[in-house]
Design a protein around this motif. Structure first.
Motif, PDB file in Angstrom:
ATOM      1  N   TYR A  21       9.131  45.035 -40.285  1.00 17.66           N
ATOM      2  CA  TYR A  21       9.942  44.195 -41.157  1.00 17.66           C
ATOM      3  C   TYR A  21       9.306  44.191 -42.543  1.00 17.66           C
ATOM      4  N   PRO A  58      11.020  37.340 -43.258  1.00 16.24           N
ATOM      5  CA  PRO A  58      11.636  37.080 -41.960  1.00 16.24           C
ATOM      6  C   PRO A  58      10.826  36.077 -41.136  1.00 16.24           C
ATOM      7  N   LEU A  70      17.090  40.120 -43.980  1.00 18.48           N
ATOM      8  CA  LEU A  70      15.814  40.781 -43.757  1.00 18.48           C
ATOM      9  C   LEU A  70      16.003  42.278 -43.651  1.00 18.48           C
ATOM     10  N   SER A  89      16.093  33.907 -40.475  1.00 13.78           N
ATOM     11  CA  SER A  89      16.120  34.350 -41.873  1.00 13.78           C
ATOM     12  C   SER A  89      17.548  34.748 -42.231  1.00 13.78           C
ATOM     13  N   PHE A 104      11.709  39.737 -48.988  1.00 12.33           N
ATOM     14  CA  PHE A 104      12.207  39.252 -47.706  1.00 12.33           C
ATOM     15  C   PHE A 104      11.074  38.523 -47.004  1.00 12.33           C
TER      16      PHE A 104
END
Length: 142
Positions: free
Chosen positions: A77, A88, A60, A57, A86
């Motif tokens: 995350y 990831p 992130l 990614s 985001f």
């Protein structure tokens, strides 16, 4: 007049509110010390384990808790921050989890002389091998 002065002195000498001493990495509370070590470890793991930049990614958000033993646990995350989304990849998560687990432990955070868990958030940009790292405001986990 003396009573007023002694009352003021009593109020001034009251103990301060509980102060949180943030965790330290390699003896320093400077986030750049941790950032630099984390960047080095991510680069080392990336090369050692054959990660390619195309499978990672670009950006992130990473959140983890520094427990009372100084270990990084409960790694998460989050999928958004302030309206920015985001996503990831699994390979990004694996890379960062591995790098984080291979770092030396922190000196834990303290409050009132006791060790406490502490939450740290990082916005990671992996558009280059240098891995720009921005430390977001950290919060104690109390």
């Amino acid at each position: 007049m003396r009573k007023i002065i002694s009352l003021i002195l009593c109020l001034i000498s009251l103990p301060a509110a509980a102060q949180i001493i943030p965790p330290r990495y390699a003896g320093s509370d400077d986030p750049d010390v941790f950032r630099k070590q984390f960047e080095k470890k991510v680069t080392k793991v990336m090369k050692r384990d054959g990660y390619r930049i195309e499978e990672l990614s670009h950006e992130l958000l990473m959140k983890f808790t520094i427990d009372t033993l100084g270990r990084c646990v409960d790694v998460q995350y989050p999928d958004s921050l302030g309206g920015v989304r985001f996503n990831p990849t699994q390979r990004s998560r694996e890379l960062l989890n591995t790098a984080l687990s291979e770092l030396n432990p922190f000196t834990p955070a303290y409050k009132d002389g006791r060790k406490i868990p502490y939450v740290r958030k990082m916005l990671i940009n992996m558009n280059s091998v240098s891995y720009t790292h921005l430390t977001l405001p950290t919060t104690p986990y109390v």
